[in-house]
Design an enzyme around this catalytic site. Structure first.
Site, short mmCIF file in Angstrom:
data_model
loop_
_atom_site.label_atom_id
_atom_site.label_comp_id
_atom_site.label_asym_id
_atom_site.label_seq_id
_atom_site.Cartn_x
_atom_site.Cartn_y
_atom_site.Cartn_z
N TYR A 140 70.01 19.61 53.23
CA TYR A 140 69.69 18.70 52.12
C TYR A 140 70.47 17.41 52.33
O TYR A 140 71.69 17.39 52.19
CB TYR A 140 70.05 19.38 50.80
CG TYR A 140 69.78 18.59 49.53
CD1 TYR A 140 69.10 17.38 49.53
CD2 TYR A 140 70.21 19.08 48.30
CE1 TYR A 140 68.86 16.68 48.36
CE2 TYR A 140 69.98 18.40 47.11
CZ TYR A 140 69.30 17.20 47.16
OH TYR A 140 69.08 16.51 45.99
N LYS A 169 65.51 18.91 53.36
CA LYS A 169 65.06 18.17 52.19
C LYS A 169 65.52 16.73 52.37
O LYS A 169 66.72 16.45 52.45
CB LYS A 169 65.64 18.77 50.90
CG LYS A 169 65.25 17.99 49.64
CD LYS A 169 65.91 18.59 48.39
CE LYS A 169 65.58 17.74 47.16
NZ LYS A 169 66.26 18.27 45.94
#
EC number: 4.3.3.7
Length: 300
Positions: A140, A169
């Site tokens: 992420y 992400k």
């Protein structure tokens, strides 16, 4: 990671600021019934930084139990991508092991915030966590919050050298990064972490989204993703454009302040409560949210 559309879940609180477990379960069921493939408990939008370790684990547990016991319209179970981020590797590792033990389908791990590790430190952080579990791991990257970016070479090295690191992400705001990652590793799954760029990231090689707006409009987010996956990019763009003003309104203040207030105004949570240092939105923001929700016919 067999999912594409997902929401970064808010964590509803009661007036005493304890987690409202009944409301949380209700929100997850709504995601299931409105077509989302997965839910993402206790990420940034879920205010994970102000949850205790016990609360963090309980939220993951509720998500897994609810998804297991509530079938989707296609009679399957919605996936759970459990947030396990922390600025202490040992804490993330503990949460990752717990999530795997109780049945999470995958884990989402944000880069350590405040510490500002080097690229080698980021590599070792993610490698250590990923090697502690067998389920898929999603990186992420959100440098606006963490103070450090997972540089493209580091992300690619993690994907190539750590077998269960499968996805990232992308919340950096950089389409250049997305195109580079996709160019060098077609199998490295890229998920949009920025609602305003959902369509652009999908068009540039992304395979899904983790949406804040999806808390409120899961059906439209799911439809947009499904159109993009079928390469119906014009239809996907039409949905993205339809959501433009809502995406804008939900980020006029720090996430998740606006989305929680919007969910309250829409009657989806009873209390728009926040834990300090987050505070309620300004009067001007509330008025903007009311006007926007009226525009989308969410409220009268």
């Amino acid at each position: 990671m067999q999912f594409h559309s997902s929401s970064a879940l808010i964590t509803p609180f009661k007036k005493d600021l304890s987690v409202d477990e009944a409301a949380y379960e209700s929100l997850i069921k709504r995601q299931i019934l409105q077509g989302m493939d997965a839910c993402v408990p206790v990420g940034t939008t879920g205010e994970s930084a102000t949850l205790t370790h016990k609360e963090h684990m309980r939220c993951i547990e509720i998500a897994i139990e609810t998804c297991k016991n509530t079938k989707t319209p296609s009679n399957s179970c919605m996936k759970v991508l459990a947030g396990v981020g922390s600025n202490a590797t040992s804490e993330s590792l503990s949460l990752a092991k717990f999530a795997q033990k109780i049945g999470a389908d995958a884990i989402l791990c944000v880069s350590p915030y405040y510490n500002r590790p080097t690229q080698q430190g980021l590599f070792e952080h993610y490698k250590t966590i990923a090697q502690s579990v067998e389920i898929p791991v999603m990186l992420y990257d959100v440098p606006s919050r963490t103070g450090v970016s997972i540089e493209v070479p580091t992300a690619l090295k993690l994907f190539r050298e750590v077998p269960n690191i499968k996805a990232i992400k992308e919340a950096s705001g950089s389409l250049k990064r997305v195109t580079e990652l996709h160019y060098y590793e077609k199998d490295f799954k890229i998920f949009s972490g920025e609602d305003s760029l959902n369509h652009s990231i999908m068009f540039s090689g992304g395979c899904g989204v983790i949406s804040v707006t999806g808390n409120l409009m899961p059906n439209l987010i799911s439809q947009m993703v499904n159109c993009a996956l079928k390469q119906k990019y014009q239809q996907a763009l039409e949905i993205q454009n339809k959501l433009f003003h809502l995406h804008q309104a939900l980020f006029v203040e720090t996430n998740p302040i606006p989305i929680k207030m919007a969910m309250h105004l829409a009657g989806l949570i009873e209390n728009p409560s926040y834990r300090l240092p987050l505070v309620a939105p300004s009067k001007e923001t509330i008025q903007l949210l009311e006007k926007t929700l009226q525009q989308y016919e969410v409220i009268a």
